[in-house]
Design a protein around this motif. Structure first.
Motif, PDB file in Angstrom:
ATOM      1  N   ILE A   1       0.830  -1.203   0.000  1.00 32.46           N
ATOM      2  CA  ILE A   1       0.000   0.000   0.000  1.00 32.46           C
ATOM      3  C   ILE A   1       0.865   1.254   0.000  1.00 32.46           C
ATOM      4  N   ARG A   2       2.067   1.179   0.583  1.00 34.51           N
ATOM      5  CA  ARG A   2       2.973   2.327   0.506  1.00 34.51           C
ATOM      6  C   ARG A   2       3.437   2.548  -0.936  1.00 34.51           C
ATOM      7  N   TYR A   3       3.620   1.461  -1.653  1.00 32.20           N
ATOM      8  CA  TYR A   3       3.978   1.573  -3.071  1.00 32.20           C
ATOM      9  C   TYR A   3       2.835   2.214  -3.854  1.00 32.20           C
ATOM     10  N   VAL A   4       1.615   1.837  -3.523  1.00 29.69           N
ATOM     11  CA  VAL A   4       0.452   2.454  -4.168  1.00 29.69           C
ATOM     12  C   VAL A   4       0.426   3.951  -3.871  1.00 29.69           C
ATOM     13  N   ALA A   5       0.754   4.332  -2.645  1.00 28.92           N
ATOM     14  CA  ALA A   5       0.801   5.758  -2.301  1.00 28.92           C
ATOM     15  C   ALA A   5       1.813   6.497  -3.157  1.00 28.92           C
ATOM     16  N   GLU A   6       2.951   5.853  -3.434  1.00 30.28           N
ATOM     17  CA  GLU A   6       3.954   6.447  -4.329  1.00 30.28           C
ATOM     18  C   GLU A   6       3.365   6.674  -5.719  1.00 30.28           C
ATOM     19  N   LEU A   7       2.615   5.704  -6.211  1.00 29.83           N
ATOM     20  CA  LEU A   7       2.019   5.835  -7.545  1.00 29.83           C
ATOM     21  C   LEU A   7       0.957   6.926  -7.573  1.00 29.83           C
ATOM     22  N   ILE A   8       0.185   7.019  -6.496  1.00 31.14           N
ATOM     23  CA  ILE A   8      -0.816   8.090  -6.407  1.00 31.14           C
ATOM     24  C   ILE A   8      -0.133   9.447  -6.437  1.00 31.14           C
ATOM     25  N   ASP A   9       0.924   9.579  -5.677  1.00 24.72           N
ATOM     26  CA  ASP A   9       1.677  10.836  -5.635  1.00 24.72           C
ATOM     27  C   ASP A   9       2.205  11.203  -7.021  1.00 24.72           C
ATOM     28  N   GLN A  10       2.819  10.236  -7.697  1.00 25.49           N
ATOM     29  CA  GLN A  10       3.380  10.504  -9.028  1.00 25.49           C
ATOM     30  C   GLN A  10       2.292  10.898 -10.024  1.00 25.49           C
ATOM     31  N   ALA A  11       1.160  10.224  -9.950  1.00 27.12           N
ATOM     32  CA  ALA A  11       0.066  10.522 -10.882  1.00 27.12           C
ATOM     33  C   ALA A  11      -0.469  11.931 -10.676  1.00 27.12           C
TER      34      ALA A  11
ATOM     35  N   LEU B   1       1.633   9.027 -17.090  1.00 22.47           N
ATOM     36  CA  LEU B   1       0.421   8.302 -16.697  1.00 22.47           C
ATOM     37  C   LEU B   1       0.366   6.932 -17.348  1.00 22.47           C
ATOM     38  N   SER B   2       0.830   6.835 -18.584  1.00 24.13           N
ATOM     39  CA  SER B   2       0.857   5.541 -19.264  1.00 24.13           C
ATOM     40  C   SER B   2       1.787   4.569 -18.543  1.00 24.13           C
ATOM     41  N   GLU B   3       2.934   5.044 -18.106  1.00 20.95           N
ATOM     42  CA  GLU B   3       3.869   4.197 -17.367  1.00 20.95           C
ATOM     43  C   GLU B   3       3.272   3.751 -16.034  1.00 20.95           C
ATOM     44  N   LEU B   4       2.590   4.665 -15.376  1.00 15.83           N
ATOM     45  CA  LEU B   4       1.976   4.330 -14.095  1.00 15.83           C
ATOM     46  C   LEU B   4       0.848   3.321 -14.271  1.00 15.83           C
ATOM     47  N   LYS B   5       0.117   3.424 -15.364  1.00 13.60           N
ATOM     48  CA  LYS B   5      -0.941   2.452 -15.650  1.00 13.60           C
ATOM     49  C   LYS B   5      -0.357   1.045 -15.785  1.00 13.60           C
ATOM     50  N   SER B   6       0.798   0.948 -16.425  1.00 15.71           N
ATOM     51  CA  SER B   6       1.471  -0.351 -16.559  1.00 15.71           C
ATOM     52  C   SER B   6       1.902  -0.889 -15.193  1.00 15.71           C
ATOM     53  N   GLU B   7       2.360   0.022 -14.327  1.00  9.85           N
ATOM     54  CA  GLU B   7       2.749  -0.388 -12.976  1.00  9.85           C
ATOM     55  C   GLU B   7       1.551  -0.965 -12.218  1.00  9.85           C
ATOM     56  N   ILE B   8       0.406  -0.298 -12.330  1.00 12.77           N
ATOM     57  CA  ILE B   8      -0.810  -0.775 -11.656  1.00 12.77           C
ATOM     58  C   ILE B   8      -1.226  -2.134 -12.205  1.00 12.77           C
ATOM     59  N   LYS B   9      -1.181  -2.288 -13.515  1.00  7.67           N
ATOM     60  CA  LYS B   9      -1.568  -3.565 -14.113  1.00  7.67           C
ATOM     61  C   LYS B   9      -0.647  -4.686 -13.649  1.00  7.67           C
ATOM     62  N   ASN B  10       0.655  -4.417 -13.608  1.00 12.96           N
ATOM     63  CA  ASN B  10       1.605  -5.422 -13.127  1.00 12.96           C
ATOM     64  C   ASN B  10       1.341  -5.785 -11.667  1.00 12.96           C
ATOM     65  N   LEU B  11       1.015  -4.788 -10.878  1.00 15.03           N
ATOM     66  CA  LEU B  11       0.715  -5.025  -9.471  1.00 15.03           C
ATOM     67  C   LEU B  11      -0.525  -5.905  -9.328  1.00 15.03           C
ATOM     68  N   CYS B  12      -1.540  -5.616 -10.125  1.00 14.67           N
ATOM     69  CA  CYS B  12      -2.778  -6.396 -10.060  1.00 14.67           C
ATOM     70  C   CYS B  12      -2.541  -7.854 -10.451  1.00 14.67           C
ATOM     71  N   GLU B  13      -1.635  -8.082 -11.380  1.00 14.28           N
ATOM     72  CA  GLU B  13      -1.336  -9.450 -11.797  1.00 14.28           C
ATOM     73  C   GLU B  13      -0.706 -10.254 -10.664  1.00 14.28           C
ATOM     74  N   LYS B  14      -0.039  -9.570  -9.747  1.00 14.41           N
ATOM     75  CA  LYS B  14       0.550 -10.255  -8.594  1.00 14.41           C
ATOM     76  C   LYS B  14      -0.500 -10.582  -7.536  1.00 14.41           C
ATOM     77  N   PHE B  15      -1.627  -9.868  -7.578  1.00 13.82           N
ATOM     78  CA  PHE B  15      -2.703 -10.068  -6.601  1.00 13.82           C
ATOM     79  C   PHE B  15      -4.019 -10.241  -7.347  1.00 13.82           C
ATOM     80  N   PRO B  16      -4.189 -11.351  -8.074  1.00 12.30           N
ATOM     81  CA  PRO B  16      -5.390 -11.525  -8.879  1.00 12.30           C
ATOM     82  C   PRO B  16      -6.639 -11.787  -8.023  1.00 12.30           C
ATOM     83  N   LEU B  17      -7.788 -11.419  -8.575  1.00 12.63           N
ATOM     84  CA  LEU B  17      -9.052 -11.789  -7.931  1.00 12.63           C
ATOM     85  C   LEU B  17      -9.198 -13.306  -7.964  1.00 12.63           C
ATOM     86  N   GLN B  18      -9.877 -13.843  -6.981  1.00  8.95           N
ATOM     87  CA  GLN B  18      -9.959 -15.301  -6.856  1.00  8.95           C
ATOM     88  C   GLN B  18     -11.151 -15.915  -7.582  1.00  8.95           C
ATOM     89  N   TYR B  19     -11.520 -15.311  -8.707  1.00 10.06           N
ATOM     90  CA  TYR B  19     -12.568 -15.898  -9.540  1.00 10.06           C
ATOM     91  C   TYR B  19     -12.461 -15.291 -10.935  1.00 10.06           C
TER      92      TYR B  19
END
Length: 424
Positions: free
Chosen positions: A386-396, A406-424
């Protein structure tokens, strides 16, 4: 997952599924349900019309409907350690707003005085906004927060209670990041009784913090209040719905307020999903989740503060972080909540613009953001994440007009989501 034969609707569902998988939900009123809760939505109870209450229905064929509703009521009481000798719970409200309206309809008369938290201070529309039915049909008196620290002004609350003799006092919020002193509400009601000979009804709206209360990381209003309402789809991680708890003496009036007051047949298939969600809460592992929600919110607030942002009240005691986006390190950012919300949506973070106490900007472009940690905690985020997310919010926010960043940050968010996928 099951695929519909209606390809048009299925395509829209698939698009939303992809969005949720690849983006972060940080709207404070949203969460992700479990696979079991989601599966419980789709069941044969959707075919059943069940006006009335267990043992007192207006249609036949209710044997299993009654079993389901009684089970859901028992689990709803167990979530908060309540005895059915003293407390009753109505599990039929379709959401939080209808639950609140049903309480008013059942316990008040049109024109009665309600004392509730002002929307601009963090309250809710149903606590007396003039365009809401609560503000249309009842005499509303509002209390707020102190300018020096944005905390609830209990002195003002007492003064207005003594001056206006409310029939009902509401404690609760939709955008307040700190603990509420529920006992102070009870003390204030006692002082009204001492002066006027009657005690106002105390209603707690815990829609946002119900899961945190059930998880024992946020204090409980039940020892002090007469009525407690909540949604089931925020920190409780249940389906979209509502609940009304009340002391036994209010049971008949509350039930009439729900049916036939504002609702007809309850959505029993959703009540089935409520039962599953409540079973998850009382399973013994939910307290760890609730604790992590608060830890993550505190870490988010701390990191944003370190970056120079003004976090309202200086932090949080629950899942909500209120952020002033108009300035950083004392200098103007040139943006308000509208641009901030859209910027973060562009990189894949959903949250909402929000009025701040004493805000000088307009509601559709206020000074703040409301950020929540309930959903991302369900996803598995810890404090470092969540601290990493705060960094991304700040940068955005600091590069809101730079598409390449913003395009680079979007890729960061997508990569982060892939590490924590929804369970369905």
């Amino acid at each position: 997952m099951y695929k519909l034969s209606d390809n048009i609707v299925q395509n829209i569902i698939d698009l939303e599924y992809s969005r949720q998988q690849s983006e972060l939900e940080m709207i404070a009123s949203e969460n992700y349900v479990s696979k079991d809760v989601m599966m419980a939505y789709s069941n044969v109870f959707t075919n059943k019309y069940s006006e009335g209450y267990p043992g007192k229905r207006y249609y036949g064929g209710q044997e299993y409907v009654d079993q389901l509703e009684v089970l859901t009521q028992k689990r709803a009481l167990d979530m908060f350690g309540l005895s059915d000798d003293d407390w009753y719970v109505n599990v039929q409200p379709l959401s939080g707003a209808p639950a609140n309206l049903a309480v008013f309809l059942g316990l008040l008369k049109p024109g009665d005085t309600i004392l509730g938290m002002d929307l601009s201070a963090g309250g809710h529309l149903t606590h007396g906004h003039p365009l809401n039915s609560s503000g249309i049909y009842y005499n509303i008196v509002s209390y707020g927060v102190r300018k020096e620290d944005y905390l609830i002004d209990y002195d003002e609350l007492l003064s207005k209670a003594l001056d206006n003799q409310p029939k009902l006092i509401i404690g609760g919020f939709s955008a307040y990041p700190r603990e509420i002193d529920w006992k102070k509400f009870s003390d204030i009601a006692d002082q009204v009784e001492d002066k006027y000979g009657y005690r106002p009804i105390l209603m707690a709206d815990i829609a946002h913090v119900a899961g945190l209360i059930a998880g024992k990381v946020y204090n409980s209003p039940f020892p002090y209040f007469d009525v407690v309402t909540t949604t089931t789809h925020k920190t409780l991680r249940g389906p979209r719905g509502g609940l009304i708890y009340c002391k036994k003496q209010y049971q008949a009036d509350i039930n009439r307020g729900v049916f036939p007051g504002i609702q007809g047949g309850p959505h029993e298939h959703i009540i089935a999903a409520k039962a599953v969600a409540f079973g998850e809460v009382i399973s013994g592992q939910f307290s760890d989740y609730a604790e992590n929600v608060v830890k993550n919110a505190k870490a988010l607030a701390e990191k944003l503060s370190e970056k120079g942002w003004h976090v309202i009240t200086g932090g949080t005691d629950n899942h909500i972080v209120l952020l002033d986006v108009t300035s950083k390190n004392g200098s103007s950012t040139g943006i308000g909540g509208k641009i901030a919300e859209k910027t973060l949506e562009t990189i894949g973070i959903s949250l909402n613009k929000n009025m701040l106490p004493f805000d000088q900007r307009k509601p559709m472009d206020p000074s703040g953001l409301r950020i929540g940690t309930a959903a991302v905690t369900t996803r598995g985020f810890d404090e470092n994440t969540i601290r990493y997310v705060a960094e991304l919010i700040d940068q955005a926010l600091m590069n809101y007009d730079d598409d390449s960043v913003l395009s680079e940050l979007k890729s960061e968010i997508k990569n982060l989501c892939e590490k924590f996928p929804l369970q369905y």
